[in-house]
Design a protein around this motif. Structure first.
Motif, mmCIF file in Angstrom:
data_model
loop_
_atom_site.group_PDB
_atom_site.id
_atom_site.type_symbol
_atom_site.label_atom_id
_atom_site.label_comp_id
_atom_site.label_asym_id
_atom_site.label_seq_id
_atom_site.Cartn_x
_atom_site.Cartn_y
_atom_site.Cartn_z
ATOM 1 N N GLN B 7 41.377 40.409 26.088
ATOM 2 C CA GLN B 7 40.169 40.354 26.916
ATOM 3 C C GLN B 7 39.122 41.350 26.436
ATOM 4 O O GLN B 7 37.919 41.112 26.514
ATOM 5 C CB GLN B 7 40.505 40.626 28.394
ATOM 6 C CG GLN B 7 41.456 39.619 29.021
ATOM 7 C CD GLN B 7 41.044 38.183 28.725
ATOM 8 O OE1 GLN B 7 39.867 37.856 28.657
ATOM 9 N NE2 GLN B 7 42.029 37.317 28.527
ATOM 10 N N LEU B 8 39.603 42.481 25.921
ATOM 11 C CA LEU B 8 38.682 43.486 25.384
ATOM 12 C C LEU B 8 37.878 42.893 24.223
ATOM 13 O O LEU B 8 36.646 43.023 24.158
ATOM 14 C CB LEU B 8 39.481 44.715 24.920
ATOM 15 C CG LEU B 8 38.657 45.931 24.513
ATOM 16 C CD1 LEU B 8 37.949 46.515 25.723
ATOM 17 C CD2 LEU B 8 39.546 46.977 23.871
ATOM 18 N N ILE B 9 38.596 42.214 23.322
ATOM 19 C CA ILE B 9 37.911 41.584 22.179
ATOM 20 C C ILE B 9 36.895 40.566 22.681
ATOM 21 O O ILE B 9 35.725 40.572 22.290
ATOM 22 C CB ILE B 9 38.934 40.901 21.249
ATOM 23 C CG1 ILE B 9 39.810 41.950 20.575
ATOM 24 C CG2 ILE B 9 38.220 40.062 20.201
ATOM 25 C CD1 ILE B 9 40.987 41.371 19.813
ATOM 26 N N ASN B 10 37.340 39.690 23.594
ATOM 27 C CA ASN B 10 36.437 38.652 24.117
ATOM 28 C C ASN B 10 35.210 39.274 24.780
ATOM 29 O O ASN B 10 34.075 38.818 24.600
ATOM 30 C CB ASN B 10 37.162 37.771 25.142
ATOM 31 C CG ASN B 10 38.304 36.997 24.509
ATOM 32 O OD1 ASN B 10 38.414 36.949 23.290
ATOM 33 N ND2 ASN B 10 39.158 36.412 25.334
ATOM 34 N N GLY B 11 35.453 40.341 25.540
ATOM 35 C CA GLY B 11 34.358 40.992 26.263
ATOM 36 C C GLY B 11 33.357 41.617 25.319
ATOM 37 O O GLY B 11 32.145 41.546 25.527
ATOM 38 N N LEU B 12 33.858 42.239 24.236
ATOM 39 C CA LEU B 12 32.950 42.873 23.280
ATOM 40 C C LEU B 12 32.073 41.830 22.598
ATOM 41 O O LEU B 12 30.879 42.060 22.368
ATOM 42 C CB LEU B 12 33.748 43.648 22.225
ATOM 43 C CG LEU B 12 34.363 44.965 22.700
ATOM 44 C CD1 LEU B 12 35.194 45.587 21.593
ATOM 45 C CD2 LEU B 12 33.284 45.939 23.153
ATOM 46 N N GLU B 265 32.354 41.076 33.040
ATOM 47 C CA GLU B 265 32.488 39.657 33.284
ATOM 48 C C GLU B 265 33.828 39.127 32.768
ATOM 49 O O GLU B 265 34.536 38.388 33.460
ATOM 50 C CB GLU B 265 31.347 38.957 32.540
ATOM 51 C CG GLU B 265 30.820 37.766 33.242
ATOM 52 C CD GLU B 265 29.743 37.117 32.419
ATOM 53 O OE1 GLU B 265 28.671 37.735 32.280
ATOM 54 O OE2 GLU B 265 29.979 36.022 31.902
ATOM 55 N N THR B 266 34.180 39.532 31.552
ATOM 56 C CA THR B 266 35.409 39.026 30.949
ATOM 57 C C THR B 266 36.637 39.501 31.719
ATOM 58 O O THR B 266 37.547 38.731 32.015
ATOM 59 C CB THR B 266 35.506 39.494 29.492
ATOM 60 O OG1 THR B 266 34.260 39.270 28.870
ATOM 61 C CG2 THR B 266 36.578 38.748 28.749
ATOM 62 N N PHE B 267 36.663 40.791 32.036
ATOM 63 C CA PHE B 267 37.834 41.328 32.723
ATOM 64 C C PHE B 267 37.960 40.754 34.126
ATOM 65 O O PHE B 267 39.057 40.478 34.592
ATOM 66 C CB PHE B 267 37.779 42.859 32.768
ATOM 67 C CG PHE B 267 38.247 43.470 31.472
ATOM 68 C CD1 PHE B 267 39.538 43.251 31.023
ATOM 69 C CD2 PHE B 267 37.387 44.233 30.702
ATOM 70 C CE1 PHE B 267 39.983 43.798 29.828
ATOM 71 C CE2 PHE B 267 37.819 44.779 29.516
ATOM 72 C CZ PHE B 267 39.112 44.560 29.073
ATOM 73 N N TRP B 268 36.836 40.599 34.786
ATOM 74 C CA TRP B 268 36.883 40.015 36.131
ATOM 75 C C TRP B 268 37.444 38.596 36.064
ATOM 76 O O TRP B 268 38.319 38.222 36.851
ATOM 77 C CB TRP B 268 35.492 40.021 36.766
ATOM 78 C CG TRP B 268 35.547 39.669 38.219
ATOM 79 C CD1 TRP B 268 35.546 38.425 38.756
ATOM 80 C CD2 TRP B 268 35.658 40.581 39.302
ATOM 81 N NE1 TRP B 268 35.639 38.485 40.111
ATOM 82 C CE2 TRP B 268 35.704 39.805 40.480
ATOM 83 C CE3 TRP B 268 35.714 41.976 39.404
ATOM 84 C CZ2 TRP B 268 35.809 40.378 41.744
ATOM 85 C CZ3 TRP B 268 35.800 42.536 40.659
ATOM 86 C CH2 TRP B 268 35.862 41.752 41.811
ATOM 87 N N SER B 269 36.976 37.807 35.108
ATOM 88 C CA SER B 269 37.482 36.434 34.980
ATOM 89 C C SER B 269 38.971 36.453 34.652
ATOM 90 O O SER B 269 39.728 35.609 35.118
ATOM 91 C CB SER B 269 36.769 35.673 33.859
ATOM 92 O OG SER B 269 35.440 36.002 33.811
#
Lengths: 277, 305
Positions: B7-12, B265-269
């Motif tokens: 998720q960290l990668i996606n969020g970045l 946004e990514t982590f919340w999802s």
């Protein structure tokens, strides 16, 4: 004689609604001389400056600037950045208007915009780092450093302008105006807020600009020690009209001038003077 | 842990795209003090131009992917920059000396014009493109069969963002144009008196902001594989939020805000619910603004006397 005038203000009128701020004012500033514009508060001095530097469009009259090469420019028809670019008139303000967030050196570099704009071929040569652009940038830095040195701020070149002491900021403003390489330098109260020692330094700076650069200077000033010491010619205004002009000595002894400053009428002023001498 | 890393990668990646758009908001706000509400749609236009030029190049028979990407990048930057320049010229400059709200209203109008223009000219359907950059790496093989993936497209997005940011920072801090922009930001009148053409400098700001938005649009196209005429609205609002969160007017702030919004946004999802991801992003914004009214990196506005 008239060919020696760099700036000719001819029956300048400036009205704001019903108020006449400047009324049929005519005067001339000589080339390579320091001309002072003095008068009590509200006399219309800054309005005249604003007309000369394109902030206001005069309601009437003409302002002519004669360049060394014989070109004459009608200043009242130019505006905005063209005053610096085409007419080569620079000005400072009563309140300091440096770019506080930029360094002292950067402030002087912005002032060389026009020279650099030509060299950068409208930005594109600059982006690819063409040699001609690098040379121009180097020259600009040299010029900026020369001026920083002359106003004694070379060691503060990389400090934010807003962090400099008040007197230093005043001198930096003059250096910045000079970096536009003007033929006419208009200074609005350059000595305001300076102490006696600092205004002495300012006098030397202005005289050296006149003598070494050959720049004509027009200044508004309330500090009489500055006006009397360095001006070649003094124009006195009150209520939007010229009430006297001449050498500093002549103006100082003019009863009309004293009356305007003391708020008395002419007879009273003469009486004061006679009782004083 | 693996899930978190993924998720960290996606969020970045998402944050990089927001950050690129947010820079356009913050730059324009810094120099003319207005919110350019059409900027999100500029991003959408950038995406469309990238898609069109990609399809044109492919139909011309070009197969070398790196070459295609380079041409698509340049074409979409140049044409979108032209859009930015034109919009400033016709919709904002005539209103520069009008009352404060006028250019903002004009910007909202411009946003509608661009949205409807693309809807009419390109159709209302979502436009997909086949995946252009494929492949990737498996960073870590988890115990329950969950693997942390880093796809090539994600690498491209992050690298492009880093390179653009470096170039852009250099432009603003080291070049004549950057100096002029900062000077206009601090005192337009004085800059004009020193010979700076304020109008041209403002135009250049819009051009650069639009070019960065075009890159974001192209990255969006590559990453999600689709564009549609309405995508500028939500992305624009998110990027605007990012600019405010980071401190509007601050360039590093815009990037930081973009990353923050992307990550939130990514982590919340990922951990709570996809439906409420926008609510989460905007709630964080409200909380930050209550405690730091000037944003994360914004300087408090000093009242001038």
């Amino acid at each position: 004689m008239s060919s020696d005038h760099i700036l000719t203000v001819d029956r300048l009128m400036m009205r704001f609604g019903g108020i006449v701020a400047v009324n049929e004012l005519s005067f001339a500033a000589e080339r390579r001389k320091i001309t002072a514009l003095i008068g009590p508060n509200g006399a219309g001095k800054t309005t005249v400056f604003n007309c000369i530097t394109g902030f206001y469009r005069p309601s009437g009259g003409a302002i002519r600037l004669a360049h060394d090469d014989g070109r004459t420019i009608q200043l009242e028809r130019l505006g905005d950045f063209r005053i610096t670019k085409q007419a080569k008139v620079a000005r400072t303000f009563q309140n300091i208007r440096l770019f506080p967030g930029m360094t002292a050196l950067e402030n002087l570099m912005v002032a060389q915009h026009n020279a650099l704009m030509r060299a950068s071929g409208l930005t594109f040569l600059g982006l690819i780092g063409a040699p001609s652009w690098r040379a121009a940038e180097q020259r600009a830095i040299e010029l900026a450093r020369t001026w920083l040195d002359r106003v004694g701020l070379l060691s503060r070149a990389d400090d934010a302008a807003g962090n400099l002491a008040y007197g230093d900021q005043r001198r930096l403003e003059i250096a910045r105006a000079m970096c536009t390489e003007p033929v006419l330098l208009c200074l609005d109260e350059p000595a305001a807020g300076l102490n006696a020692r600092e205004s002495g330094g300012l006098n030397e700076l202005l005289l050296s600009i006149r003598n070494e650069q050959g720049t004509s200077i027009l200044l508004i000033e309330h500090d009489m020690s500055v006006v009397m010491e360095i001006s070649d010619h003094v124009v006195v205004m009150d209520y939007g009209v010229k009430i006297a002009e001449g050498t500093p000595q002549a103006v100082r002894d003019d009863p009309k001038v004293i009356a305007a400053y003391l708020g008395a009428d002419e007879e009273e002023a003469i009486a004061v003077m006679e009782s004083g001498t | 842990m693996d899930y978190f890393a993924q998720q960290l990668i996606n969020g970045l990646v998402l944050g990089s795209i927001y950050g690129l758009i947010a820079i356009g908001y913050t730059m324009v706000y810094g120099i003319v003090g207005m919110i350019n509400f059409a900027h999100g749609d500029i991003f959408m236009i950038g995406g469309f131009i990238a898609m069109i030029s990609f399809l044109v190049l492919v139909s011309l028979g070009l197969t070398a992917i790196p070459l295609i990407l380079l041409i698509v990048l340049l074409v979409s930057m140049v044409i979108t920059a032209l859009y930015g320049w034109t919009i400033e010229r016709i919709a904002y400059r005539p209103l520069r000396h009008s009352f404060r709200l006028a250019p903002m209203l004009s910007a909202i109008g411009m946003s509608f014009v661009l949205t409807n223009f693309s809807q009419v000219s390109q159709g209302a359907r979502v436009k997909p493109v086949p995946p252009i950059i494929t492949g990737g790496y498996t960073l870590h093989e988890g115990s329950q069969g969950f693997a942390v993936q880093l796809s090539n497209i994600q690498i491209v997005v992050v690298l492009a963002t880093i390179v653009l940011l470096a170039v852009f920072t250099w432009l603003v801090s080291r070049t004549r144009l950057g100096r002029d922009m900062r000077a206009c930001e601090q005192d337009q009148t004085m800059a004009a008196l020193l010979g700076v053409d304020v109008d041209r400098t403002i135009s250049m700001t819009f051009v650069i902001g639009a070019a960065l938005a075009a890159v974001a649009g192209m990255m969006y196209l590559l990453y999600y594989g689709l564009v549609d005429f309405f995508m500028g609205f939500v992305a624009g609002i998110k990027a605007f939020t990012a600019a405010v969160l980071g401190g509007i007017g601050s360039l590093p702030g815009a990037m930081l805000g973009g990353l923050a919004i992307g990550l939130i946004e990514t982590f919340w999802s990922a951990y709570f619910s996809v439906e409420y991801k926008d609510v989460a992003a905007f709630s964080i914004l409200i909380v930050v603004l209550i405690f730091m009214p000037t944003g994360l990196l914004g300087r408090p506005e000093v009242e001038k006397v």
